[in-house]
Design a protein around this motif. Structure first.
Motif, PDB file in Angstrom:
ATOM      1  N   MET A  37       0.824  -1.207   0.000  1.00 58.36           N
ATOM      2  CA  MET A  37       0.000   0.000   0.000  1.00 58.36           C
ATOM      3  C   MET A  37       0.863   1.264   0.000  1.00 58.36           C
ATOM      4  SD  MET A  37      -3.319  -0.127  -0.276  1.00 58.36           S
ATOM      5  CE  MET A  37      -3.791   1.454   0.454  1.00 58.36           C
ATOM      6  N   SER A  38       2.142   1.155  -0.375  1.00 56.63           N
ATOM      7  CA  SER A  38       3.009   2.333  -0.451  1.00 56.63           C
ATOM      8  C   SER A  38       2.315   3.430  -1.270  1.00 56.63           C
ATOM      9  CB  SER A  38       4.323   1.949  -1.117  1.00 56.63           C
ATOM     10  OG  SER A  38       5.139   3.084  -1.322  1.00 56.63           O
ATOM     11  N   PRO A  39       2.383   4.681  -0.804  1.00 56.43           N
ATOM     12  CA  PRO A  39       3.220   5.245   0.257  1.00 56.43           C
ATOM     13  C   PRO A  39       2.670   5.072   1.671  1.00 56.43           C
ATOM     14  CG  PRO A  39       1.920   6.983  -0.692  1.00 56.43           C
ATOM     15  CD  PRO A  39       1.589   5.728  -1.478  1.00 56.43           C
ATOM     16  N   PHE A  40       1.500   4.422   1.805  1.00 58.20           N
ATOM     17  CA  PHE A  40       0.949   4.160   3.137  1.00 58.20           C
ATOM     18  C   PHE A  40       1.671   2.940   3.702  1.00 58.20           C
ATOM     19  CE2 PHE A  40      -2.407   5.669   0.235  1.00 58.20           C
ATOM     20  CZ  PHE A  40      -2.657   6.909   0.801  1.00 58.20           C
ATOM     21  N   THR A 180       4.378  13.312  -1.869  1.00 57.10           N
ATOM     22  CA  THR A 180       4.159  12.508  -3.068  1.00 57.10           C
ATOM     23  C   THR A 180       2.664  12.528  -3.373  1.00 57.10           C
ATOM     24  OG1 THR A 180       3.918  10.471  -1.768  1.00 57.10           O
ATOM     25  CG2 THR A 180       6.133  10.996  -2.583  1.00 57.10           C
ATOM     26  N   PRO A 181       2.254  12.155  -4.581  1.00 52.81           N
ATOM     27  CA  PRO A 181       0.825  12.200  -4.922  1.00 52.81           C
ATOM     28  C   PRO A 181      -0.006  11.244  -4.062  1.00 52.81           C
ATOM     29  CG  PRO A 181       2.171  12.119  -6.913  1.00 52.81           C
ATOM     30  CD  PRO A 181       3.095  11.858  -5.763  1.00 52.81           C
ATOM     31  N   ILE A 182      -0.943  11.808  -3.318  1.00 50.59           N
ATOM     32  CA  ILE A 182      -1.808  11.040  -2.419  1.00 50.59           C
ATOM     33  C   ILE A 182      -3.239  11.543  -2.556  1.00 50.59           C
ATOM     34  CG2 ILE A 182      -2.425  10.697   0.025  1.00 50.59           C
ATOM     35  CD1 ILE A 182       0.561  10.597   0.652  1.00 50.59           C
ATOM     36  N   GLU A 183      -4.170  10.608  -2.625  1.00 45.66           N
ATOM     37  CA  GLU A 183      -5.594  10.915  -2.584  1.00 45.66           C
ATOM     38  C   GLU A 183      -6.162  10.322  -1.295  1.00 45.66           C
ATOM     39  OE1 GLU A 183      -7.037  12.715  -5.084  1.00 45.66           O
ATOM     40  OE2 GLU A 183      -5.102  12.787  -6.128  1.00 45.66           O
ATOM     41  N   MET A 184      -6.785  11.172  -0.494  1.00 42.22           N
ATOM     42  CA  MET A 184      -7.356  10.720   0.781  1.00 42.22           C
ATOM     43  C   MET A 184      -8.652  11.475   1.009  1.00 42.22           C
ATOM     44  SD  MET A 184      -5.692  10.734   4.653  1.00 42.22           S
ATOM     45  CE  MET A 184      -4.194   9.933   4.076  1.00 42.22           C
ATOM     46  N   TYR A 185      -9.765  10.731   1.085  1.00 39.06           N
ATOM     47  CA  TYR A 185     -11.074  11.354   1.261  1.00 39.06           C
ATOM     48  C   TYR A 185     -11.877  10.587   2.313  1.00 39.06           C
ATOM     49  CZ  TYR A 185      -9.990  11.692  -3.853  1.00 39.06           C
ATOM     50  OH  TYR A 185      -9.394  11.804  -5.085  1.00 39.06           O
ATOM     51  N   ASN A 186     -12.799  11.306   2.940  1.00 33.62           N
ATOM     52  CA  ASN A 186     -13.896  10.674   3.661  1.00 33.62           C
ATOM     53  C   ASN A 186     -15.138  10.799   2.792  1.00 33.62           C
ATOM     54  OD1 ASN A 186     -13.132   9.540   6.199  1.00 33.62           O
ATOM     55  ND2 ASN A 186     -12.815  11.606   7.019  1.00 33.62           N
ATOM     56  N   ALA A 187     -15.635   9.645   2.313  1.00 35.39           N
ATOM     57  CA  ALA A 187     -16.869   9.638   1.530  1.00 35.39           C
ATOM     58  C   ALA A 187     -18.035   9.399   2.482  1.00 35.39           C
ATOM     59  CB  ALA A 187     -16.808   8.544   0.470  1.00 35.39           C
ATOM     60  N   ARG A 188     -18.922  10.365   2.586  1.00 33.80           N
ATOM     61  CA  ARG A 188     -20.102  10.259   3.450  1.00 33.80           C
ATOM     62  C   ARG A 188     -21.324  10.127   2.531  1.00 33.80           C
ATOM     63  NH1 ARG A 188     -18.502  11.538   8.742  1.00 33.80           N
ATOM     64  NH2 ARG A 188     -16.419  12.493   8.819  1.00 33.80           N
ATOM     65  N   LEU A 189     -21.770   8.883   2.355  1.00 32.58           N
ATOM     66  CA  LEU A 189     -22.783   8.569   1.345  1.00 32.58           C
ATOM     67  C   LEU A 189     -24.108   8.189   1.995  1.00 32.58           C
ATOM     68  CD1 LEU A 189     -20.586   6.334  -1.018  1.00 32.58           C
ATOM     69  CD2 LEU A 189     -20.901   8.821  -1.077  1.00 32.58           C
ATOM     70  N   ASN A 190     -25.191   8.707   1.422  1.00 35.23           N
ATOM     71  CA  ASN A 190     -26.519   8.356   1.902  1.00 35.23           C
ATOM     72  C   ASN A 190     -26.978   7.041   1.274  1.00 35.23           C
ATOM     73  OD1 ASN A 190     -26.689  10.748   3.427  1.00 35.23           O
ATOM     74  ND2 ASN A 190     -27.354  11.901   1.622  1.00 35.23           N
ATOM     75  N   LYS A 191     -27.854   6.361   1.968  1.00 36.90           N
ATOM     76  CA  LYS A 191     -28.344   5.052   1.513  1.00 36.90           C
ATOM     77  C   LYS A 191     -28.857   5.125   0.072  1.00 36.90           C
ATOM     78  CE  LYS A 191     -31.688   1.408   2.624  1.00 36.90           C
ATOM     79  NZ  LYS A 191     -32.751   0.944   3.565  1.00 36.90           N
ATOM     80  N   ASN A 202      -1.476   2.429 -11.513  1.00 37.41           N
ATOM     81  CA  ASN A 202      -0.352   2.003 -10.667  1.00 37.41           C
ATOM     82  C   ASN A 202      -0.500   2.438  -9.213  1.00 37.41           C
ATOM     83  OD1 ASN A 202       0.232   4.838 -11.450  1.00 37.41           O
ATOM     84  ND2 ASN A 202       2.148   4.490 -10.349  1.00 37.41           N
ATOM     85  N   PHE A 203      -1.458   3.312  -8.905  1.00 34.88           N
ATOM     86  CA  PHE A 203      -1.633   3.774  -7.523  1.00 34.88           C
ATOM     87  C   PHE A 203      -2.120   2.615  -6.645  1.00 34.88           C
ATOM     88  CE2 PHE A 203      -2.117   8.670  -7.230  1.00 34.88           C
ATOM     89  CZ  PHE A 203      -1.077   8.849  -8.117  1.00 34.88           C
ATOM     90  N   ASN A 204      -1.516   2.487  -5.472  1.00 35.99           N
ATOM     91  CA  ASN A 204      -2.011   1.525  -4.483  1.00 35.99           C
ATOM     92  C   ASN A 204      -3.255   2.106  -3.829  1.00 35.99           C
ATOM     93  OD1 ASN A 204       0.016  -0.458  -4.840  1.00 35.99           O
ATOM     94  ND2 ASN A 204       1.437   0.748  -3.620  1.00 35.99           N
ATOM     95  N   THR A 205      -4.324   1.306  -3.790  1.00 34.54           N
ATOM     96  CA  THR A 205      -5.630   1.831  -3.398  1.00 34.54           C
ATOM     97  C   THR A 205      -6.324   0.898  -2.419  1.00 34.54           C
ATOM     98  OG1 THR A 205      -5.856   2.903  -5.567  1.00 34.54           O
ATOM     99  CG2 THR A 205      -7.877   2.585  -4.289  1.00 34.54           C
ATOM    100  N   GLY A 206      -6.907   1.475  -1.374  1.00 37.75           N
ATOM    101  CA  GLY A 206      -7.671   0.705  -0.402  1.00 37.75           C
ATOM    102  C   GLY A 206      -8.708   1.583   0.274  1.00 37.75           C
ATOM    103  N   PHE A 207      -9.838   0.998   0.627  1.00 37.90           N
ATOM    104  CA  PHE A 207     -10.924   1.710   1.306  1.00 37.90           C
ATOM    105  C   PHE A 207     -11.191   1.038   2.655  1.00 37.90           C
ATOM    106  CE2 PHE A 207     -13.319   2.860  -2.935  1.00 37.90           C
ATOM    107  CZ  PHE A 207     -12.200   3.561  -3.375  1.00 37.90           C
ATOM    108  N   VAL A 208     -11.514   1.846   3.671  1.00 37.90           N
ATOM    109  CA  VAL A 208     -11.953   1.330   4.965  1.00 37.90           C
ATOM    110  C   VAL A 208     -13.428   1.691   5.152  1.00 37.90           C
ATOM    111  CG1 VAL A 208     -11.559   1.282   7.457  1.00 37.90           C
ATOM    112  CG2 VAL A 208      -9.638   1.734   5.920  1.00 37.90           C
ATOM    113  N   SER A 251      -5.545   6.309  -1.766  1.00 39.60           N
ATOM    114  CA  SER A 251      -4.868   5.925  -2.996  1.00 39.60           C
ATOM    115  C   SER A 251      -3.605   6.771  -3.121  1.00 39.60           C
ATOM    116  CB  SER A 251      -5.787   6.140  -4.211  1.00 39.60           C
ATOM    117  OG  SER A 251      -5.240   5.557  -5.371  1.00 39.60           O
ATOM    118  N   GLY A 252      -2.513   6.152  -3.561  1.00 36.99           N
ATOM    119  CA  GLY A 252      -1.275   6.910  -3.641  1.00 36.99           C
ATOM    120  C   GLY A 252      -0.268   6.306  -4.603  1.00 36.99           C
ATOM    121  N   ASP A 253       0.616   7.173  -5.083  1.00 35.55           N
ATOM    122  CA  ASP A 253       1.687   6.774  -5.982  1.00 35.55           C
ATOM    123  C   ASP A 253       2.763   6.052  -5.173  1.00 35.55           C
ATOM    124  OD1 ASP A 253       3.218   6.553  -8.244  1.00 35.55           O
ATOM    125  OD2 ASP A 253       3.810   8.662  -8.321  1.00 35.55           O
TER     126      ASP A 253
END
Length: 289
Positions: A37-40, A180-191, A202-208, A251-253
């Motif tokens: 999960m680099s750069p994480f 370095t290039p990093i994307e980090m968001y809190n997605a607050r989604l309604n039902k 090529n970005f390593n990506t994961g969601f919690v 998600s990050g480079d």
């Protein structure tokens, strides 16, 4: 959907352990699962837990860091922070603290005084974000961002909001500066709502899944406290909230450099770890009671 970034795995939280006496965390990586999960470098997830009232705040006493950044995101509860550069702050629900340890810092973090005295629900995420070799010995810094100051992209048709901590979502740019290039968001989604995300292949990506549950790319379902790991192919991801949900998007480079880790130090060579120990013992990380 064309050019879809497919799910690699949907992972349950590993067995928890205590960090100090104030954080009961599930370490998704690097210990829990061997994920790239680099750069994480590390993800500690403090799933919801009820802490009883206590006069003496729980937490983690003074400790050093070098070679990376710590990112703390609060969802329930409140954490106080102090470090050896003189920075301090309180991280309330929705807030983010981005601490660049870089060349070396001492800090401590513990339950905020009023929260400790009252007790209550506690839920946090802490990430370690690696720094490239050229920046590991840069000057420490601190970015504390209140939720109200986090740029938001409002999704159409009352679907929810995307809080952009770092990176750029549909033209809404995060206020945090990164090395370095990093994307980090809190997605607050309604039902029932959907949101689309696009990241380079090529970005390593994961969601919690912090809260609720979601269907990914119209197929797989992930539930509260699970981690979704994606393959390094394709670019587009669709999320559909099956209930009101909060999802941390990462998600990050990747940083393509060797890593040598030892406790609170994250460097590139063994001799740099030895130097970190020498510098720490000689008081070069500053002073903090």
């Amino acid at each position: 959907m064309k050019n879809v970034k497919q799910v690699s795995a949907i992972l349950n939280p590993p067995a928890p352990h205590m960090v100090g006496d104030g954080f009961r965390v599930h370490n998704f990586f690097p210990s829990g699962y061997k994920l790239n999960m680099s750069p994480f470098y590390m993800l500690d997830y403090n799933a919801k837990i009820e802490f009883s009232a206590r006069n003496e705040p729980r937490g983690v006493s003074v400790h050093p860091h070098r070679g990376f950044e710590t990112v703390t995101i609060a969802y329930h509860g409140a954490v106080a922070h102090h470090d050896s550069t003189g920075n301090s702050g309180i991280i309330y629900p929705g807030d983010v603290q981005w601490m660049t340890a870089a060349s070396g810092i001492l800090h401590k973090e513990y339950h905020e005084e009023n929260f400790s005295k009252e007790g209550g629900l506690f839920q946090m995420v802490q990430l370690w974000v690696n720094l490239p070799a050229k920046d590991k010995m840069s000057k420490p810094k601190y970015q504390g961002i209140a939720q109200i100051d986090i740029p938001q992209f409002v999704l159409p048709e009352n679907s929810g909001t995307i809080e952009v901590i770092a990176g750029n979502y549909n033209g809404t740019k995060g206020s945090v500066s990164t090395f370095t290039p990093i994307e980090m968001y809190n997605a607050r989604l309604n039902k029932g709502s959907k949101a689309d995300f696009n990241f380079p292949a090529n970005f390593n990506t994961g969601f919690v899944i912090i809260e609720g549950s979601a269907k990914v790319n119209g197929a797989e379902i992930a539930k509260t406290d699970q981690f979704i790991h994606f393959r390094n192919e394709g670019e587009s991801i669709e999320l559909e909230a099956l209930e009101n949900s909060v999802i941390l998007i990462l998600s990050g480079d990747p940083i393509d450099e060797p890593i040598v880790s030892y406790g609170p130090f994250l460097m590139n060579k063994p001799e740099e770890i030895q130097q970190a120990l020498v510098d720490y013992n000689e008081g070069k990380f500053g002073y903090l009671e």
